[in-house]
Scaffold this motif. Structure first.
Motif, mmCIF file in Angstrom:
data_model
loop_
_atom_site.group_PDB
_atom_site.id
_atom_site.type_symbol
_atom_site.label_atom_id
_atom_site.label_comp_id
_atom_site.label_asym_id
_atom_site.label_seq_id
_atom_site.Cartn_x
_atom_site.Cartn_y
_atom_site.Cartn_z
ATOM 1 N N ALA A 1 56.973 -73.715 -58.284
ATOM 2 C CA ALA A 1 56.723 -74.755 -57.279
ATOM 3 C C ALA A 1 57.270 -74.356 -55.918
ATOM 4 C CB ALA A 1 57.345 -76.069 -57.730
ATOM 5 N N ASP A 2 58.396 -73.627 -55.898
ATOM 6 C CA ASP A 2 59.026 -73.243 -54.642
ATOM 7 C C ASP A 2 58.473 -71.940 -54.069
ATOM 8 O OD1 ASP A 2 60.603 -75.478 -54.775
ATOM 9 O OD2 ASP A 2 62.298 -74.451 -55.723
ATOM 10 N N ALA A 3 57.581 -71.280 -54.819
ATOM 11 C CA ALA A 3 57.039 -70.004 -54.358
ATOM 12 C C ALA A 3 56.244 -70.219 -53.067
ATOM 13 C CB ALA A 3 56.138 -69.395 -55.431
ATOM 14 N N PRO A 4 56.343 -69.301 -52.115
ATOM 15 C CA PRO A 4 55.597 -69.466 -50.865
ATOM 16 C C PRO A 4 54.099 -69.460 -51.111
ATOM 17 C CG PRO A 4 56.530 -67.251 -51.043
ATOM 18 C CD PRO A 4 57.105 -68.055 -52.164
ATOM 19 N N ALA A 5 53.356 -70.183 -50.277
ATOM 20 C CA ALA A 5 51.907 -70.253 -50.417
ATOM 21 C C ALA A 5 51.284 -68.877 -50.196
ATOM 22 C CB ALA A 5 51.338 -71.260 -49.424
ATOM 23 N N THR B 1 38.106 -72.311 -49.013
ATOM 24 C CA THR B 1 39.336 -71.787 -49.611
ATOM 25 C C THR B 1 40.378 -72.885 -49.778
ATOM 26 O OG1 THR B 1 38.903 -69.620 -48.612
ATOM 27 C CG2 THR B 1 41.140 -70.042 -49.391
ATOM 28 N N ARG B 2 40.498 -73.742 -48.780
ATOM 29 C CA ARG B 2 41.453 -74.858 -48.888
ATOM 30 C C ARG B 2 41.028 -75.850 -49.960
ATOM 31 N NH1 ARG B 2 41.094 -74.609 -43.058
ATOM 32 N NH2 ARG B 2 42.915 -73.521 -42.214
ATOM 33 N N GLU B 3 39.735 -76.060 -50.114
ATOM 34 C CA GLU B 3 39.264 -76.989 -51.141
ATOM 35 C C GLU B 3 39.670 -76.526 -52.535
ATOM 36 O OE1 GLU B 3 37.861 -79.898 -51.109
ATOM 37 O OE2 GLU B 3 37.444 -80.123 -48.972
ATOM 38 N N VAL B 4 39.600 -75.240 -52.776
ATOM 39 C CA VAL B 4 39.971 -74.703 -54.084
ATOM 40 C C VAL B 4 41.471 -74.481 -54.178
ATOM 41 C CG1 VAL B 4 39.656 -72.799 -55.716
ATOM 42 C CG2 VAL B 4 37.713 -73.606 -54.366
ATOM 43 N N GLY B 5 42.058 -73.896 -53.140
ATOM 44 C CA GLY B 5 43.463 -73.485 -53.193
ATOM 45 C C GLY B 5 44.462 -74.576 -52.923
ATOM 46 N N TRP C 1 48.501 -74.476 -52.465
ATOM 47 C CA TRP C 1 48.991 -73.165 -52.912
ATOM 48 C C TRP C 1 48.508 -72.024 -52.021
ATOM 49 C CZ3 TRP C 1 46.711 -76.126 -57.177
ATOM 50 C CH2 TRP C 1 47.679 -76.882 -57.859
ATOM 51 N N VAL C 2 47.726 -72.362 -50.980
ATOM 52 C CA VAL C 2 47.261 -71.325 -50.066
ATOM 53 C C VAL C 2 47.607 -71.702 -48.634
ATOM 54 C CG1 VAL C 2 45.382 -70.532 -51.555
ATOM 55 C CG2 VAL C 2 44.953 -72.360 -49.895
ATOM 56 N N ASN C 3 47.900 -70.688 -47.846
ATOM 57 C CA ASN C 3 48.105 -70.829 -46.402
ATOM 58 C C ASN C 3 46.964 -70.061 -45.744
ATOM 59 O OD1 ASN C 3 48.888 -70.777 -43.756
ATOM 60 N ND2 ASN C 3 50.957 -70.042 -44.132
ATOM 61 N N ALA D 1 49.747 -68.741 -62.353
ATOM 62 C CA ALA D 1 50.503 -69.917 -62.797
ATOM 63 C C ALA D 1 49.772 -71.217 -62.471
ATOM 64 C CB ALA D 1 51.883 -69.924 -62.147
ATOM 65 N N HIS D 2 48.834 -71.158 -61.516
ATOM 66 C CA HIS D 2 48.093 -72.359 -61.104
ATOM 67 C C HIS D 2 46.615 -72.257 -61.454
ATOM 68 C CE1 HIS D 2 51.684 -73.609 -59.021
ATOM 69 N NE2 HIS D 2 51.666 -72.533 -58.247
ATOM 70 N N ALA D 3 46.264 -71.325 -62.318
ATOM 71 C CA ALA D 3 44.849 -71.070 -62.602
ATOM 72 C C ALA D 3 44.119 -72.313 -63.085
ATOM 73 C CB ALA D 3 44.713 -69.943 -63.624
ATOM 74 N N ALA D 4 44.750 -73.107 -63.941
ATOM 75 C CA ALA D 4 44.095 -74.300 -64.481
ATOM 76 C C ALA D 4 43.805 -75.315 -63.376
ATOM 77 C CB ALA D 4 44.955 -74.936 -65.573
ATOM 78 N N GLN D 5 44.789 -75.522 -62.493
ATOM 79 C CA GLN D 5 44.580 -76.484 -61.405
ATOM 80 C C GLN D 5 43.523 -75.984 -60.424
ATOM 81 O OE1 GLN D 5 47.582 -75.176 -62.380
ATOM 82 N NE2 GLN D 5 49.266 -76.631 -61.989
ATOM 83 N N LEU D 6 43.542 -74.683 -60.150
ATOM 84 C CA LEU D 6 42.543 -74.114 -59.250
ATOM 85 C C LEU D 6 41.142 -74.256 -59.836
ATOM 86 C CD1 LEU D 6 44.488 -70.880 -58.264
ATOM 87 C CD2 LEU D 6 44.036 -72.826 -56.762
#
Length: 292
Positions: free
Chosen positions: A23-27, A41-45, A48-50, A148-153
């Motif tokens: 959770a604390d990992a940088p985007a 990209t923002r819609e999917v990411g 978790w993305v910058n 680690a976020h594959a399911a949410q993505l």
């Protein structure tokens, strides 16, 4: 029993620590060539993305010149996403200048391109069916970079694809209700071929596949005659081009200026066309307003 509880507590603490670290990992640092790709990209990411877009809102990627700040941004990125199909003629030089060693994603990979002036038409995003491919390519790259976020993505991707499907179905219904004789439009450059093919609209462009050169007076004259003979119903400006030529063309043909279409860039934040879905909806509404 006590040993078992100690081991269980230790495992739970380890899991909690791992989840906190994730959770604390940088985007993930992602650079896209233009705004439409940034929105997808923002819609999917999500968080978790910058994402940074090189070419900004209402700007023309055809004539864009990268800046030293772009070189730094690409050099610091983990993923670079581009359209492909010859759209970003400046991108390979930029990647070389930035000595980019991350992942390059070609969003249009797998799209069956139209041909325009003997070359692939790069404006494939104008058909929502093609953007389904874009989203899947972007989603795959993000899932690989963020396992680690594959399911949410994947869930974000599924939801967005559903929205694309709903919009596409609505537009097919709305344009099908318009007589074919009312579906002829003049635009600035040949950016709407995919949209036209998707919804059976004939676009008559003043310029070709790019905006890099001004059309000749003879070319504009031919278009005026073509517009009259084809009984076009309206002239549309684009958000990336100088409106003066199109206003003059409207005067020469007597056609109605139907407003603004968004071709190669989204609108500025806060406007209806500041997202891809909003852009397609805004374009459709503008066209329908003249055709009805």
């Amino acid at each position: 029993m006590r040993v078992y509880l100690v081991l269980l507590l230790g495992s739970l603490c380890a899991i909690a620590a791992h989840e906190a670290a994730v959770a604390d990992a940088p985007a993930l640092k992602v650079v896209t060539s233009f705004t439409i790709l940034s929105d997808l990209t923002r819609e999917v990411g999500a968080d978790w993305v910058n994402v940074q877009s090189l070419v900004g809102p209402d700007a023309d990627a055809h004539v864009y010149q990268p800046t030293p700040a772009d070189v730094r941004a690409v050099g610091n990125a983990q993923i670079v996403i581009l359209n492909g199909l010859g759209f970003e003629g400046w991108m390979s030089r930029l990647l070389d200048s930035a000595q980019f060693r991350g992942t390059v994603v070609v969003a249009s990979q797998g799209v069956a391109p139209r041909k325009l002036e003997g070359q692939p038409d790069p404006h494939a995003w104008q058909d929502p069916n093609n953007v389904r491919i874009y989203v899947k390519n972007i989603g795959r790259a993000l899932e690989q970079a963020l396992p680690a976020h594959a399911a949410q993505l994947a869930e974000n991707e599924r939801r967005y694809l559903k929205k694309l499907e709903q919009l596409n179905g609505a537009l097919h219904t709305e344009f099908a209700a318009i007589p074919s004789s009312r579906r002829r439009i003049i635009t600035t450059h040949d950016a709407f071929g995919y949209f036209g093919a998707a919804y059976a609209i004939e676009f008559l462009p003043v310029q070709g596949r790019t905006t890099e050169s001004e059309p000749s007076a003879a070319a504009v004259g031919r278009l005026v005659e073509q517009a009259k003979s084809h009984r076009a119903v309206g002239v549309f400006l684009e958000n990336i081009t100088d409106p003066r030529m199109m206003r003059q063309l409207a005067q020469d043909t007597g056609l109605k200026v139907g407003g603004r279409l968004y071709s190669d860039a989204l609108a500025r934040p806060g406007e209806p066309a500041s997202t891809y879905l909003g852009m397609i909806r805004a374009n459709a509404d503008a066209l329908l307003g003249v055709m009805k």
